[in-house]
Write a protein that holds these residues in place. Structure first.
Motif: not given
Length: 424
Positions: A246-255
């Protein structure tokens, strides 16, 4: 407009991930030997627990090895149950008799009256043994049956897919696995060392070996606590995998929110987020299905421990002899251990929920000024993420979250006051 999560036409086709058998060309493969949980898998295989699910393409030699491992695990389970029942019925009462002997030998009033420890303390000791025994046997039985169940096979495949999709978490998970194993073995050694402190290996009228045999069974019961620790470790590792995903998904969304995407990139990105979010949801659902019995018995175990160990601590301060004070180091250690385990059981599910909320809020911040169609889809995905938050329960008896801690503390204090009143 149809929700992006239910729009299967735009989602990429799921690729099967093999753990054994012949490798197909252009198909990603997650080798079991390179799996981040490999240290835990090897450790449990040594204790008769095979967590790698069976496959229809498995070789006959591997089937024979799996059968031998399962047989070993079943023998250990029978021995586990016998040793813990014996420890509860015999060792618990034996320690009570030993305490009574110490109490009478320390009495200096000159009378011939027999002094005994309180009934509340006696029952607490017996219940403690039953509490540890139930935890160990149920956790052992659950782990032994996991690899035979289709729901574990589904969860296993989803975990491997996550490690393939989020390659950055592999190194972290392997380090956490090794650290977790060190903690499990350390806790087991500590429990065994505390048990040894109560032993008095003195040859009786029947000889030394008959006197030693009950202590060996008692030690075996304590050693088998490693199964409960490994069960909790497995839950923690799977939960941490979902959290990091989930943290990786959030980082992808932020990027993605910080740069401009083309129409094709937007379609691919949204479809990928949808697929990964469904995968993460499947992992959480699999955790509820597979770890329900382990989580429930762990919660009961911690609750009983929160009542018993503070009573031991209070009793040791008011005890005038070394009998009660001898329980103080063990009680303090067990109280710290129970608190640590409770933080794991409630903290990881709570962190997963909070990370899902953060991912949903990050999606809400993405704006497509010239692509209204994609804006509606990402808004629908954000809404669905925030509405269908992941929740982990103990067999549906209650959500595991940090709010459980003050509830358990309040109930514990109530029962502790009642015990102290009965003792008085």
């Amino acid at each position: 407009m149809e929700s992006i999560r239910s729009d299967e036409s735009s989602a990429p086709e799921r690729i099967p991930y093999k753990t054994n058998g012949n490798q197909s060309r252009n198909v990603p493969v997650v080798e079991t030997n390179s799996f981040a949980f490999q240290p835990l898998l090897v450790c449990l295989r040594f204790f008769g627990i095979e967590l790698v699910p069976s496959s229809s393409t498995i070789e006959s030699s591997s089937k024979s090895e799996r059968y031998k491992t399962f047989t070993l695990g079943f023998i250990f389970l029978v021995l586990n149950g016998f040793c813990n029942v014996y420890a509860t019925l015999m060792s618990g009462t034996g320690i009570i008799e030993e305490f009574n002997t110490m109490l009478n030998s320390s009495s200096t009033d000159g009378t011939n009256s027999t002094i005994k420890i309180s009934t509340v303390l006696s029952w607490n000791i017996i219940i403690d043994y039953a509490n540890f025994g139930a935890l160990t046997v149920i956790a052992h039985a659950t782990l032994l049956s996991l690899s035979q169940q289709s729901k574990w096979k589904s969860l296993w495949n989803n975990i491997q897919r996550m490690h393939q999709e989020f390659k950055v978490i592999r190194k972290t998970m392997r380090h956490l696995t090794i650290i977790g194993l060190v903690l499990v073995f350390s806790e087991t050694i500590a429990i065994v060392s505390f048990a040894v402190d109560f032993f008095q290996l003195k040859p009786g009228t029947e000889g030394f070996l008959p006197t030693l045999f009950p202590h060996v069974l008692h030690l075996c019961a304590m050693v088998f606590n490693i199964y409960s620790g490994c069960g909790l470790l497995l839950f923690a590792l799977v939960g941490w995998t979902a959290l990091l995903g989930l943290r990786c998904l959030q980082q992808q969304a932020a990027t993605s929110s910080s740069r401009t995407l083309t129409a094709n990139e937007t379609v691919t990105t949204l479809a990928k987020w949808k697929s990964l979010h469904v995968l993460l949801s499947d992992v959480v659902d699999g955790m509820n299905e597979c770890f329900g019995p382990i989580l429930l018995i762990w919660i009961i175990h911690i609750f009983v421990g929160f009542i018993a160990t503070p009573y031991y601590i209070i009793n040791s301060f008011y005890s005038s002899v070394s009998t009660g004070r001898s329980l103080l180091p063990t009680s303090v250690y067990l109280m710290i251990q129970h608190t640590f385990h409770l933080l794991i059981i409630t903290g990881i599910p709570n962190a997963i929920t909070q990370q899902a909320i953060a991912f949903g809020k990050q999606l809400q911040q993405i704006e497509f000024h010239d692509l209204n169609h994609f804006q509606e889809q990402v808004n629908m995905l954000a809404t669905e993420v925030l509405i269908a938050l992941p929740r982990i329960t103990a067999m549906e008896y209650g959500d595991l979250e940090l709010s459980l801690i003050p509830t358990m503390i309040g109930t514990t204090i109530t029962y502790l006051v009642i015990l102290c009143q009965f003792d008085v």
